[in-house]
Design a protein around this motif. Structure first.
Motif, PDB file in Angstrom:
ATOM      1  N   ASN A 116       0.878  -1.165   0.000  1.00 49.62           N
ATOM      2  CA  ASN A 116       0.000   0.000   0.000  1.00 49.62           C
ATOM      3  C   ASN A 116       0.914   1.213   0.000  1.00 49.62           C
ATOM      4  N   GLN A 117       0.699   2.146  -0.922  1.00 49.34           N
ATOM      5  CA  GLN A 117       1.582   3.303  -1.014  1.00 49.34           C
ATOM      6  C   GLN A 117       1.402   4.268   0.147  1.00 49.34           C
ATOM      7  N   LYS A 118       0.347   4.098   0.915  1.00 46.42           N
ATOM      8  CA  LYS A 118       0.139   4.920   2.112  1.00 46.42           C
ATOM      9  C   LYS A 118       0.857   4.266   3.290  1.00 46.42           C
ATOM     10  N   GLY A 119       1.543   5.056   4.079  1.00 47.09           N
ATOM     11  CA  GLY A 119       2.248   4.534   5.236  1.00 47.09           C
ATOM     12  C   GLY A 119       1.333   4.358   6.438  1.00 47.09           C
ATOM     13  N   GLY A 120       1.757   3.527   7.377  1.00 41.52           N
ATOM     14  CA  GLY A 120       1.031   3.360   8.634  1.00 41.52           C
ATOM     15  C   GLY A 120      -0.286   2.636   8.522  1.00 41.52           C
ATOM     16  N   VAL A 121      -0.423   1.755   7.519  1.00 38.73           N
ATOM     17  CA  VAL A 121      -1.693   1.053   7.328  1.00 38.73           C
ATOM     18  C   VAL A 121      -1.619  -0.414   7.755  1.00 38.73           C
ATOM     19  N   GLY A 122      -0.502  -0.813   8.353  1.00 38.62           N
ATOM     20  CA  GLY A 122      -0.433  -2.173   8.879  1.00 38.62           C
ATOM     21  C   GLY A 122       0.134  -3.200   7.929  1.00 38.62           C
ATOM     22  N   LYS A 123       0.987  -2.769   6.985  1.00 39.52           N
ATOM     23  CA  LYS A 123       1.570  -3.731   6.037  1.00 39.52           C
ATOM     24  C   LYS A 123       2.454  -4.750   6.752  1.00 39.52           C
TER      25      LYS A 123
ATOM     26  N   VAL B 122      -3.763  -6.051  -0.196  1.00 39.12           N
ATOM     27  CA  VAL B 122      -3.736  -4.639   0.186  1.00 39.12           C
ATOM     28  C   VAL B 122      -4.381  -4.452   1.558  1.00 39.12           C
ATOM     29  N   PRO B 123      -3.579  -4.230   2.613  1.00 40.80           N
ATOM     30  CA  PRO B 123      -4.176  -3.885   3.902  1.00 40.80           C
ATOM     31  C   PRO B 123      -4.534  -2.401   3.910  1.00 40.80           C
ATOM     32  N   MET B 124      -5.701  -2.082   4.415  1.00 40.73           N
ATOM     33  CA  MET B 124      -6.088  -0.676   4.439  1.00 40.73           C
ATOM     34  C   MET B 124      -7.052  -0.383   5.581  1.00 40.73           C
ATOM     35  N   GLN B 125      -6.927   0.831   6.087  1.00 41.17           N
ATOM     36  CA  GLN B 125      -7.869   1.304   7.087  1.00 41.17           C
ATOM     37  C   GLN B 125      -9.106   1.862   6.386  1.00 41.17           C
ATOM     38  N   CYS B 126     -10.218   1.782   7.062  1.00 35.38           N
ATOM     39  CA  CYS B 126     -11.470   2.283   6.496  1.00 35.38           C
ATOM     40  C   CYS B 126     -11.605   3.767   6.800  1.00 35.38           C
ATOM     41  N   GLU B 127     -10.762   4.572   6.115  1.00 34.73           N
ATOM     42  CA  GLU B 127     -10.745   6.014   6.288  1.00 34.73           C
ATOM     43  C   GLU B 127     -10.659   6.680   4.926  1.00 34.73           C
ATOM     44  N   TYR B 128     -10.991   7.961   4.867  1.00 38.24           N
ATOM     45  CA  TYR B 128     -11.080   8.662   3.589  1.00 38.24           C
ATOM     46  C   TYR B 128      -9.741   8.690   2.855  1.00 38.24           C
TER      47      TYR B 128
ATOM     48  N   LEU C   2      -8.472  -7.053  -0.759  1.00 35.01           N
ATOM     49  CA  LEU C   2      -8.287  -5.953   0.172  1.00 35.01           C
ATOM     50  C   LEU C   2      -8.622  -6.452   1.575  1.00 35.01           C
ATOM     51  N   LEU C   3      -7.757  -6.113   2.521  1.00 31.94           N
ATOM     52  CA  LEU C   3      -7.953  -6.538   3.906  1.00 31.94           C
ATOM     53  C   LEU C   3      -8.202  -5.316   4.775  1.00 31.94           C
ATOM     54  N   ARG C   4      -9.350  -5.285   5.427  1.00 37.88           N
ATOM     55  CA  ARG C   4      -9.654  -4.179   6.337  1.00 37.88           C
ATOM     56  C   ARG C   4      -8.934  -4.409   7.665  1.00 37.88           C
ATOM     57  N   VAL C   5      -8.093  -3.447   8.051  1.00 38.50           N
ATOM     58  CA  VAL C   5      -7.298  -3.574   9.272  1.00 38.50           C
ATOM     59  C   VAL C   5      -7.585  -2.397  10.215  1.00 38.50           C
TER      60      VAL C   5
ATOM     61  N   LEU D 169      -1.514  -6.623  19.187  1.00 37.46           N
ATOM     62  CA  LEU D 169      -0.771  -6.674  17.928  1.00 37.46           C
ATOM     63  C   LEU D 169       0.314  -5.610  17.889  1.00 37.46           C
ATOM     64  N   ALA D 170       0.026  -4.446  18.482  1.00 34.59           N
ATOM     65  CA  ALA D 170       1.003  -3.360  18.509  1.00 34.59           C
ATOM     66  C   ALA D 170       2.124  -3.632  19.505  1.00 34.59           C
ATOM     67  N   GLU D 171       1.831  -4.359  20.560  1.00 32.39           N
ATOM     68  CA  GLU D 171       2.844  -4.656  21.580  1.00 32.39           C
ATOM     69  C   GLU D 171       3.813  -5.757  21.142  1.00 32.39           C
ATOM     70  N   ALA D 172       3.343  -6.678  20.336  1.00 33.14           N
ATOM     71  CA  ALA D 172       4.106  -7.886  20.002  1.00 33.14           C
ATOM     72  C   ALA D 172       5.493  -7.627  19.404  1.00 33.14           C
ATOM     73  N   PRO D 173       5.662  -6.646  18.472  1.00 29.56           N
ATOM     74  CA  PRO D 173       6.986  -6.456  17.875  1.00 29.56           C
ATOM     75  C   PRO D 173       8.079  -6.135  18.882  1.00 29.56           C
ATOM     76  N   SER D 174       7.740  -5.465  19.972  1.00 28.26           N
ATOM     77  CA  SER D 174       8.763  -5.130  20.965  1.00 28.26           C
ATOM     78  C   SER D 174       9.290  -6.380  21.673  1.00 28.26           C
ATOM     79  N   TYR D 175       8.571  -7.495  21.539  1.00 30.53           N
ATOM     80  CA  TYR D 175       9.010  -8.772  22.092  1.00 30.53           C
ATOM     81  C   TYR D 175       9.582  -9.689  21.009  1.00 30.53           C
ATOM     82  N   GLY D 176       9.702  -9.155  19.772  1.00 34.72           N
ATOM     83  CA  GLY D 176      10.249  -9.939  18.678  1.00 34.72           C
ATOM     84  C   GLY D 176       9.385 -11.112  18.276  1.00 34.72           C
TER      85      GLY D 176
END
Length: 265
Positions: A9-16, A150-156, A185-188, A223-230
């Motif tokens: 997804n060319q937009k950043g911060g969408v959960g790729k 394509v992961p994407m948020q349901c925003e404009y 398309l995956l709604r995240v 899901l957001a916490e998990a990466p800090s634990y590898g």
């Protein structure tokens, strides 16, 4: 033969990256053999899989420059249950070096050709985590893939970014990779309490029909916490809503992918 999918997804911060590592772990849990290719110089998919990007001696950078093979450079995510062709800061310089090389947009495809075509002892899925821009790295990913998830948020603004991505995929399909298609398309990060997200979700159903995956990934702090634990969230907290959703998504992808992918390249 392996199914090779870009998570893009060319937009950043969408959960790729979150989608890449958790889908990989979910696929592993439902019995699939998976390779994750980290094409983002930030190396987040690498670190999120429990691999120290600073300690790697070989990476996707070496594979793109043809100084190492995929088999030589990939490592095992022991917690995730899949293999990783990792990335680190060296990859940021690869784009400059690739410009002067022949077949610069096909480097990854050529490297993956052997592992993708193995029918036994190889992989069922290759998932490519792309950076949030249309760069030579992203182009290498798109030229290597059978399709794009394509992961994407349901925003404009996400809808605007989706339009740009669809045009990019059409251009790559027409000029560089005839196999490339949008798999779905995956709604995240979905919150059903927000009216706007419900409205955008309905618009996606109307415009994309069966290209929209039935699974919806909820907004979930685990899901957001998990990466800090590898670890992928699917492993970090298997009982969390986000982890359960990604395992369901893995099962949905396995069920529907056979009808979408050509039998040969």
């Amino acid at each position: 033969m392996a199914k090779v999918f870009c998570i893009a997804n060319q937009k950043g911060g969408v959960g790729k990256t979150t989608t890449t590592v958790n889908l990989a772990a979910g696929l592993a849990q439902v019995g699939q053999r998976v390779l994750v290719v980290d094409l983002d110089p930030q190396g987040n998919a690498t670190m999120g899989s429990g691999i120290d990007k600073r300690a790697m001696t070989l990476s996707v950078y070496d594979v793109l420059l043809e100084s190492a093979t995929v088999a030589e450079a990939c490592q095992r995510s022991e917690r995730g249950g899949y293999d990783v062709l990792g990335a680190n800061r060296e990859l940021a310089g690869a784009e400059v070096e690739l410009v002067a090389l022949e077949h610069r947009h096909e480097r990854l495809r050529r490297a993956l050709a052997g592992v993708a075509q193995q029918t036994s002892g190889g992989y069922d899925f290759v998932l490519i985590d792309c950076p949030p821009s249309l760069s030579l790295l992203t182009l290498n990913g798109l030229c290597s893939a059978n399709g794009v998830i394509v992961p994407m948020q349901c925003e404009y603004f996400a809808l605007e970014g989706l339009s740009d991505l669809v045009n990019t995929i059409k251009q790559v399909h027409a000029n560089l990779n005839r196999d490339l298609q949008i798999i779905g398309l995956l709604r995240v990060m979905f919150d059903p309490r927000i009216t706007l997200q419900q409205q955008v979700s309905e618009q996606l159903k109307t415009h994309f029909g069966d290209k929209l995956f039935g699974t919806v990934i909820p907004r979930n702090v685990r899901l957001a916490e998990a990466p800090s634990y590898g670890q992928p969230g699917v492993v970090f907290d298997p009982a969390s809503k986000g982890a359960i959703a990604y395992v369901e998504f893995a099962s949905e992808l396995v069920r529907r992918v056979g009808a979408l992918i050509p039998t040969g390249r």
